[in-house]
Design an enzyme around this catalytic site. Structure first.
Site, mmCIF file in Angstrom:
data_model
loop_
_atom_site.group_PDB
_atom_site.id
_atom_site.type_symbol
_atom_site.label_atom_id
_atom_site.label_comp_id
_atom_site.label_asym_id
_atom_site.label_seq_id
_atom_site.Cartn_x
_atom_site.Cartn_y
_atom_site.Cartn_z
ATOM 1 N N LYS A 176 0.927 -1.284 -0.057
ATOM 2 C CA LYS A 176 0.070 -0.009 0.205
ATOM 3 C C LYS A 176 1.010 1.162 0.051
ATOM 4 C CE LYS A 176 -1.994 -1.574 3.780
ATOM 5 N NZ LYS A 176 -2.719 -1.897 4.762
ATOM 6 N N THR A 209 -8.079 9.457 8.728
ATOM 7 C CA THR A 209 -7.445 8.089 7.853
ATOM 8 C C THR A 209 -7.671 7.102 8.781
ATOM 9 O OG1 THR A 209 -5.129 8.823 8.203
ATOM 10 C CG2 THR A 209 -6.242 9.242 6.016
ATOM 11 N N GLY A 211 -8.000 3.656 10.025
ATOM 12 C CA GLY A 211 -8.771 2.257 9.780
ATOM 13 C C GLY A 211 -8.800 2.004 8.371
ATOM 14 N N THR A 212 -7.855 2.743 7.631
ATOM 15 C CA THR A 212 -7.786 2.886 6.015
ATOM 16 C C THR A 212 -7.329 1.308 5.763
ATOM 17 O OG1 THR A 212 -5.595 3.932 6.383
ATOM 18 C CG2 THR A 212 -7.374 5.095 5.513
ATOM 19 N N GLY A 213 -5.987 0.816 6.552
ATOM 20 C CA GLY A 213 -5.760 -0.452 6.099
ATOM 21 C C GLY A 213 -6.660 -1.387 6.176
ATOM 22 N N CYS A 214 -7.484 -1.481 7.445
ATOM 23 C CA CYS A 214 -8.436 -2.401 7.624
ATOM 24 C C CYS A 214 -9.576 -2.504 6.717
ATOM 25 C CB CYS A 214 -9.193 -2.184 9.143
ATOM 26 S SG CYS A 214 -7.831 -2.186 10.618
HETATM 27 N N1 LIG Z 1 -4.226 10.415 2.286
HETATM 28 C C1 LIG Z 1 -4.739 9.551 1.604
HETATM 29 N N2 LIG Z 1 -5.359 9.735 0.501
HETATM 30 C C2 LIG Z 1 -5.658 8.799 -0.411
HETATM 31 N N3 LIG Z 1 -5.618 7.505 -0.253
HETATM 32 C C3 LIG Z 1 -4.997 7.056 1.139
HETATM 33 C C4 LIG Z 1 -4.401 8.118 1.838
HETATM 34 N N4 LIG Z 1 -3.813 7.410 3.126
HETATM 35 C C5 LIG Z 1 -3.948 6.101 2.772
HETATM 36 N N5 LIG Z 1 -4.571 5.879 1.459
HETATM 37 C C6 LIG Z 1 -4.733 4.394 0.802
HETATM 38 O O1 LIG Z 1 -5.594 3.845 1.828
HETATM 39 C C7 LIG Z 1 -5.229 2.699 1.866
HETATM 40 C C8 LIG Z 1 -4.278 1.899 3.001
HETATM 41 O O2 LIG Z 1 -3.323 2.491 3.175
HETATM 42 P P1 LIG Z 1 -1.953 2.784 4.154
HETATM 43 O O3 LIG Z 1 -2.189 3.958 4.785
HETATM 44 O O4 LIG Z 1 -0.866 2.660 3.503
HETATM 45 O O5 LIG Z 1 -2.411 1.499 5.111
HETATM 46 P P2 LIG Z 1 -2.421 1.416 6.720
HETATM 47 O O6 LIG Z 1 -3.940 2.050 7.076
HETATM 48 O O7 LIG Z 1 -2.378 -0.098 6.797
HETATM 49 O O8 LIG Z 1 -1.034 1.937 7.416
HETATM 50 C C9 LIG Z 1 -4.377 2.541 0.598
HETATM 51 O O9 LIG Z 1 -5.045 2.315 -0.449
HETATM 52 C C10 LIG Z 1 -3.737 3.936 0.413
HETATM 53 O O10 LIG Z 1 -3.359 4.160 -0.862
HETATM 54 C C1 LIG Z 2 -8.388 -3.026 16.737
HETATM 55 C C2 LIG Z 2 -7.483 -2.422 15.664
HETATM 56 N N1 LIG Z 2 -7.032 -3.217 14.536
HETATM 57 C C3 LIG Z 2 -6.146 -2.568 13.562
HETATM 58 C C4 LIG Z 2 -5.936 -1.362 13.844
HETATM 59 C C5 LIG Z 2 -4.839 -0.646 12.815
HETATM 60 O O1 LIG Z 2 -5.724 -0.237 11.814
HETATM 61 P P1 LIG Z 2 -5.214 0.535 10.355
HETATM 62 O O2 LIG Z 2 -6.291 0.297 9.433
HETATM 63 O O3 LIG Z 2 -3.690 0.129 9.994
HETATM 64 O O4 LIG Z 2 -5.344 1.836 10.845
HETATM 65 P P2 LIG Z 2 -4.641 2.977 11.766
HETATM 66 O O5 LIG Z 2 -4.502 2.431 13.139
HETATM 67 O O6 LIG Z 2 -3.376 3.039 10.717
HETATM 68 O O7 LIG Z 2 -5.541 4.003 11.847
HETATM 69 C C6 LIG Z 2 -6.205 -0.542 14.868
HETATM 70 N N2 LIG Z 2 -6.021 0.541 15.099
HETATM 71 N N3 LIG Z 2 -7.207 -1.088 15.918
#
Ligand SMILES: Nc1ncnc2c1ncn2[C@@H]1O[C@H](COP(=O)(O)OP(=O)(O)O)[C@@H](O)[C@H]1O
Ligand SMILES: Cc1ncc(COP(=O)(O)OP(=O)(O)O)c(N)n1
Length: 268
Positions: A176, A209, A211-214
């Site tokens: 990602k 942002t 929970g974007t990854g989840c």
């Molecule tokens: N500011 C943003 N604008 C648009 N897309 C985003 C942004 N931040 C994350 N994404 C997208 O959200 C998804 C989760 O990405 P990421 O943030 O790298 O993961 P995580 O939440 O696990 O750290 C990916 O598809 C990423 O490209």
């Molecule tokens: C219970 C729980 N699971 C996973 C996460 C991490 O989620 P993620 O989508 O990577 O988002 P951020 O923590 O980066 O906002 C979490 N926070 N809690």
């Protein structure tokens, strides 16, 4: 009779509702899959951070899995916060034994506020036991670095990481792009084991942002449950998360959740 597609999340609970089990179930619902959950840990969490973590005993994690196995076997599943090596090994053994298919592994390690959602010694268990079962593995850049032991500073670095993770046994990988520098579009890289595909994105300058990854991984699992191909699933997941980030809900005073309704509303 129609076969209702069922999707399962094996993950931690986020009391704030933006990440973890709660984000996954909302995403499944929005994409038309019947959502089920196996809870691995309870977190006290809001948009400001994680205030507490209480892991669920491994026996209870396994009971939840068995209840689902015995009656409600899912067409696809995703894993999120698994917290300990013990839980990872038990979950992986169950998936292997019962031959569960369409496994999306989100290797959750650290929450946005910095809290550890995976114990240090659990990383090896993830690599050894769970990654080889992954149909699609979805690390962010820091997670890909931790799993491969290589720092990623370029497009080539991301491609090399995807190939290394493929060698560890994951069939397909999305690296990602959310953690790329702020001036870069968040393009995700999808490696299907043969070819690299770009999942194009537009960066939204927002703190909302959480929970974007989840949400992204859950959307992939929902699409796989619906019978879509992996390539179709990752593209839909990318559109889903782009919409969810682009229409924030403005909830809480920290890193707010994304908007799980936005995708379906825009499709209507
Ligand atoms: N500011 C943003 N604008 C648009 N897309 C985003 C942004 N931040 C994350 N994404 C997208 O959200 C998804 C989760 O990405 P990421 O943030 O790298 O993961 P995580 O939440 O696990 O750290 C990916 O598809 C990423 O490209
Ligand atoms: C219970 C729980 N699971 C996973 C996460 C991490 O989620 P993620 O989508 O990577 O988002 P951020 O923590 O980066 O906002 C979490 N926070 N809690």
């Amino acid at each position: 009779m129609l076969n209702t597609p069922k999707a399962l999340t094996i993950a931690g609970s986020d009391s704030g509702g933006g990440a973890g089990i709660q984000a996954d179930l909302k995403t499944f619902q929005e994409l038309g899959a019947y959502g089920m959950s196996v809870i691995t840990a309870i977190t006290a969490q809001n948009t400001l951070g994680v205030q507490g973590i209480h892991p669920v005993p491994v026996e209870m994690v396994m009971k939840q899995l068995k209840s689902i196995e015995d009656d409600l076997r899912p067409e696809a599943l995703k894993t999120g916060m698994l917290f300990s090596a013990e839980i990872i090994e038990a979950v992986a053994a169950h998936l292997r034994k019962h031959g569960w298919k369409n496994v999306v592994v989100d290797p959750v390690m650290i929450a946005k506020g910095g809290a550890d959602l995976l114990q240090e010694d659990a990383v090896e268990a993830l690599k050894k036991h769970l990654i080889p079962l992954a149909t699609i593995l979805t690390p962010n850049i820091p997670e890909a670095e931790r799993l491969t032991g290589k720092s990623i500073c370029s497009r080539k670095g991301r491609e090399d990481a995807a190939k290394l993770l493929h060698e560890l046994g994951a069939r397909m990988i999305v690296i990602k792009g959310g953690h790329l520098t702020l001036d870069k579009a968040p393009v995700d890289l999808f490696y299907d084991g043969e070819h690299m595909h770009e999942l194009q994105g537009r960066r939204v300058d927002t703190p909302q942002t959480h929970g974007t990854g989840c949400t992204f991984a859950a959307a992939i699992a929902a699409e796989l449950a619906l019978g879509k191909t992996p390539l179709h699933a990752v593209h839909t997941a990318k559109t889903f998360i782009q919409e969810a980030i682009s229409h924030p809900l403005h909830i809480g005073s920290g890193h707010g959740p994304t908007n799980h309704w936005a995708y379906r509303r825009n499709q209507a």
